[in-house]
Design a protein around this motif. Structure first.
Motif, short mmCIF file in Angstrom:
data_model
loop_
_atom_site.label_atom_id
_atom_site.label_comp_id
_atom_site.label_asym_id
_atom_site.label_seq_id
_atom_site.Cartn_x
_atom_site.Cartn_y
_atom_site.Cartn_z
N PRO A 6 30.24 18.71 52.82
CA PRO A 6 30.59 17.25 51.78
C PRO A 6 31.26 17.66 50.61
N THR A 7 32.39 16.77 50.40
CA THR A 7 33.19 17.12 49.25
C THR A 7 32.48 16.46 48.12
N SER A 8 31.96 17.26 46.95
CA SER A 8 31.21 16.93 45.97
C SER A 8 31.94 16.68 44.71
N PHE A 9 33.24 16.96 44.75
CA PHE A 9 33.91 16.76 43.47
C PHE A 9 35.20 15.96 43.60
N PRO A 10 35.71 15.23 42.69
CA PRO A 10 36.84 14.32 42.75
C PRO A 10 38.19 14.98 42.79
N TYR A 11 39.20 14.54 43.04
CA TYR A 11 40.51 15.15 43.04
C TYR A 11 41.14 14.87 41.70
N VAL A 12 41.28 16.28 40.81
CA VAL A 12 41.57 16.39 39.65
C VAL A 12 42.40 17.33 39.51
N THR A 13 43.92 17.14 38.98
CA THR A 13 44.80 17.94 38.89
C THR A 13 44.38 19.23 37.90
N GLY A 14 44.39 20.48 38.47
CA GLY A 14 44.13 21.55 37.76
C GLY A 14 42.38 21.95 37.87
N SER B 9 34.56 17.55 32.27
CA SER B 9 34.54 18.42 31.16
C SER B 9 33.56 19.51 31.57
N GLU B 10 32.85 19.56 32.39
CA GLU B 10 31.89 20.72 32.80
C GLU B 10 32.74 21.53 33.31
N ALA B 11 33.90 21.21 34.44
CA ALA B 11 34.34 22.10 35.35
C ALA B 11 35.31 22.72 34.39
N ARG B 12 36.02 22.13 33.49
CA ARG B 12 36.98 23.01 32.46
C ARG B 12 36.29 24.20 31.63
N ALA B 13 34.98 23.87 31.27
CA ALA B 13 34.01 24.54 30.60
C ALA B 13 33.85 25.78 31.44
N VAL B 14 33.62 25.62 32.86
CA VAL B 14 33.43 26.72 33.70
C VAL B 14 34.67 27.52 33.71
N GLN B 15 35.82 26.99 33.99
CA GLN B 15 37.00 27.61 33.73
C GLN B 15 37.31 28.50 32.72
N GLU B 16 37.09 27.96 31.31
CA GLU B 16 37.24 28.69 30.21
C GLU B 16 36.11 29.78 30.00
N ARG B 17 35.26 29.89 30.88
CA ARG B 17 34.08 30.71 30.60
C ARG B 17 34.41 32.15 31.58
N LEU C 3 41.03 21.84 41.45
CA LEU C 3 41.00 21.62 42.54
C LEU C 3 39.88 22.52 43.33
N SER C 4 39.67 23.78 42.32
CA SER C 4 38.72 24.74 43.30
C SER C 4 37.51 24.28 43.04
N PHE C 5 37.16 23.02 42.33
CA PHE C 5 35.75 22.81 42.31
C PHE C 5 35.41 21.73 43.59
N ARG C 6 36.50 21.48 44.39
CA ARG C 6 36.54 20.61 45.68
C ARG C 6 36.16 21.76 46.85
N GLU C 7 37.15 22.95 46.47
CA GLU C 7 37.23 23.66 47.70
C GLU C 7 36.62 25.04 47.74
N ARG D 179 44.84 29.54 33.59
CA ARG D 179 44.81 30.76 34.03
C ARG D 179 43.45 30.95 35.04
N PHE D 180 43.00 30.02 35.47
CA PHE D 180 42.08 30.12 36.47
C PHE D 180 41.97 29.09 37.71
N GLY D 181 43.04 29.29 38.54
CA GLY D 181 43.23 28.52 39.79
C GLY D 181 42.21 28.72 40.79
N LEU D 182 42.68 28.15 42.07
CA LEU D 182 41.72 28.36 43.23
C LEU D 182 41.46 29.78 43.57
N ALA D 183 42.71 30.61 43.52
CA ALA D 183 42.37 32.16 44.14
C ALA D 183 41.60 32.98 43.11
N CYS D 184 41.51 32.75 41.91
CA CYS D 184 41.02 33.24 40.76
C CYS D 184 39.53 32.78 41.08
N HIS D 185 39.14 31.61 41.20
CA HIS D 185 37.80 30.96 41.09
C HIS D 185 37.37 31.69 42.55
#
Length: 222
Positions: A76-84, A14-22, A86-90, A120-126
């Motif tokens: 260290p990998t600090s975020f789980p794998y979740v579709t959509g 939920s925190e990650a999605r909020a960051v994407q929306e912002r 990915l940027s929070f891992r990489e 509209r905020f995938g890895l390359a955007c992030h």
């Protein structure tokens, strides 16, 4: 090059999605970059055994596409794998690897989605927004969007739509192979992104800088 990754970094979906929306509204989808003298690609590889993300940067000569510099960094990998998400891992590892370059690149090709993403905020955007660098998303598979199959010849393309919005292009980079999915990352227009990807993919399906970054990202393997 100094890169600051937002703190605290999200730890839940939920925190990650909020960051994407912002941050989605901060993406610049027009050409805003200097002449390309320093072209790089970034890729990441995971070691599940020790929960480590290996991020690689391959810098190439834009004229010859020969490797001129590479960076390989582990975090260290600090975020789980979740579709959509990915940027929070990489992104933390990729941004840190880019920061190790002596000079900032003029263009970054990212092995992943840009605006062809549910929010509209995938890895390359992030990565582009965090670093301020021009980025292009180049994905091997589709995440969202509908498209008509492009022609089978190299250079054939087809627009990709999601919820009636143009989000990317399916691009055939080699005769008879599956298309790649190109989308805006940051500070690059879609047409320029497509033209650039085709220009740096003279032989294989994948752009040469991304092929090299993938190789570098796996060099830690015994």
């Amino acid at each position: 090059m100094r890169v600051t990754v937002e703190e605290p970094w999200p730890t839940t979906e939920s925190e990650a999605r909020a960051v994407q929306e912002r941050l989605r509204g901060t993406v610049v989808a027009r050409d805003d970059f200097p002449p390309i003298r320093r072209l790089v690609a970034v890729d990441a590889h995971y070691s599940e055994a020790d929960r480590t993300t290996w991020a690689a940067v391959a810098e190439v000569d834009p004229r010859t596409l020969e490797l001129t510099r590479s960076v390989l960094l582990a975090r260290p990998t600090s975020f789980p794998y979740v579709t959509g998400l990915l940027s929070f891992r990489e992104v933390p590892a990729m941004a840190a690897a880019l920061a190790m370059l002596p000079e900032p690149p003029d263009m970054v090709l990212v092995d992943g989605q840009g605006m062809a993403h549910p929010r509209r905020f995938g890895l390359a955007c992030h990565l582009g927004v965090v670093t301020g660098l021009p980025t292009v998303g180049v994905a091997k598979s589709r995440l969202v969007g509908r498209f008509d199959p492009p022609g089978m010849a190299r250079g054939a393309s087809s627009p990709m739509y999601h919820r009636k919005e143009l989000v990317g292009v399916a691009l055939r980079t080699r005769d008879g192979t599956n298309p790649l999915f190109v989308s805006v990352g940051h500070r690059v227009s879609l047409q320029t992104a497509v033209d650039l990807v085709l220009a740096v993919t003279p032989k294989w399906r994948l752009p040469e800088p991304i092929r090299l970054a993938d190789r570098v990202s796996r060099m830690h393997r015994p």
